[in-house]
Scaffold this active site. Structure first.
Site, PDB file in Angstrom:
ATOM      1  N   SER A 125       0.823  -1.205   0.000  1.00 54.74           N
ATOM      2  CA  SER A 125       0.000   0.000   0.000  1.00 54.74           C
ATOM      3  C   SER A 125       0.867   1.269   0.000  1.00 54.74           C
ATOM      4  O   SER A 125       1.672   1.461  -0.896  1.00 54.74           O
ATOM      5  CB  SER A 125      -0.966  -0.048   1.197  1.00 54.74           C
ATOM      6  OG  SER A 125      -1.977   0.911   1.068  1.00 54.74           O
ATOM      7  N   ASP A 180     -10.153  -4.834  -4.206  1.00 50.95           N
ATOM      8  CA  ASP A 180      -9.640  -3.794  -3.295  1.00 50.95           C
ATOM      9  C   ASP A 180     -10.577  -2.584  -3.315  1.00 50.95           C
ATOM     10  O   ASP A 180     -10.793  -1.978  -4.360  1.00 50.95           O
ATOM     11  CB  ASP A 180      -8.224  -3.388  -3.743  1.00 50.95           C
ATOM     12  CG  ASP A 180      -7.474  -2.567  -2.702  1.00 50.95           C
ATOM     13  OD1 ASP A 180      -8.130  -1.843  -1.918  1.00 50.95           O
ATOM     14  OD2 ASP A 180      -6.233  -2.622  -2.690  1.00 50.95           O
ATOM     15  N   HIS A 212      -7.969  -5.320   0.030  1.00 48.45           N
ATOM     16  CA  HIS A 212      -6.753  -4.556   0.352  1.00 48.45           C
ATOM     17  C   HIS A 212      -6.005  -5.334   1.435  1.00 48.45           C
ATOM     18  O   HIS A 212      -6.112  -5.035   2.631  1.00 48.45           O
ATOM     19  CB  HIS A 212      -7.136  -3.147   0.833  1.00 48.45           C
ATOM     20  CG  HIS A 212      -5.972  -2.197   0.859  1.00 48.45           C
ATOM     21  ND1 HIS A 212      -5.334  -1.756  -0.278  1.00 48.45           N
ATOM     22  CD2 HIS A 212      -5.312  -1.608   1.902  1.00 48.45           C
ATOM     23  CE1 HIS A 212      -4.349  -0.935   0.048  1.00 48.45           C
ATOM     24  NE2 HIS A 212      -4.313  -0.843   1.372  1.00 48.45           N
TER      25      HIS A 212
END
Length: 239
Positions: A125, A180, A212
């Site tokens: 991320s 996600d 995610h």
């Protein structure tokens, strides 16, 4: 308060190689996490630590700072964002400060005898975004970069740096879950397309039904790629 290079050292959690140390991997966590948290998460997904015979893994922890998407709340983030969007300016001041701080980590490995082309940098991320800034803007001589569930803003300084570069660029390994909801798959895909157009050698791995999060299939793919970029060196006999 901005931390200048040399005046601040990030906390780090390390996994030593089982054998002789000849390469290093810097793995950056996502927003609000820690180096130890990321290591634990990977261990839960794989049912074991991510370890290598010859590669040291360094999991640094981002220093706490006010984070605008949390209305200025304090969080362990690599940099600030004006909002979680790929369509706004980057908070370059905070990104640049952290590039200097993380350069110290790379320098520490080089000082310990590891060549730059035996170092990989990547993350999950926000950590993947930070890794792309660190490598493509400051350290184009490392072995490669990886970005899991990550994206770059449409006007990223990374793209500008690559437009001005004419050398051989580190390869990028990128994965993104199709389900996600925090960082849409399309943001990751667009990032990959632009980087490819700027001469970055890269494959984009779509992960069907993955949110995610880290997935076992993704980490197994990553592990194979890491070993391809940082193969074990044959020990020289009779030295």
């Amino acid at each position: 308060m901005a931390a200048a290079s040399g005046s601040f050292r990030v906390q780090r959690c390390m996994v030593s190689p089982a054998g002789r140390h000849s390469a290093s991997l810097i793995f950056l966590h996502g927003s609000g996490d820690s180096g130890q948290g990321l290591r634990t998460w990977i261990k839960q997904v794989l049912n074991q630590d991510l370890t290598f015979q010859h590669i040291k893994i360094i999991y640094p922890t981002a220093p706490p700072r006010p984070y605008t998407p949390m209305k200025g709340g304090i969080s362990n983030v690599w940099f600030d964002r004006f909002k979680i969007s790929n369509d706004c300016p980057e908070h370059l001041e905070s990104i640049n400060v952290m590039c200097k701080v993380l350069t110290d980590l790379i320098d520490d490995e080089v000082k310990s005898g590891i060549k730059k082309n035996r170092i990989l940098v990547g993350g999950f991320s926000m950590g993947g975004c930070m890794a792309m800034h660190l490598v493509y803007r400051n350290h184009q001589d490392v072995a490669g970069v990886f970005a899991l569930s990550s994206f770059l803003n449409k006007t990223s300084a990374v793209y500008q740096a690559l437009q001005e570069s004419d050398g051989v660029l580190p390869e990028l390994f990128q994965c993104h879950g199709t389900a996600d909801e925090l960082v849409p798959h399309s943001w990751g895909e667009e990032t990959n397309s632009v980087l490819k157009s700027l001469r970055v050698s890269t494959k984009f791995h779509s992960l069907p039904g993955v949110y995610h999060e880290l997935s076992k299939a993704e980490l197994e793919k990553l592990k194979s790629w890491i070993l391809q970029k940082l193969p074990g060196e044959m020990e020289k006999q009779n030295e």
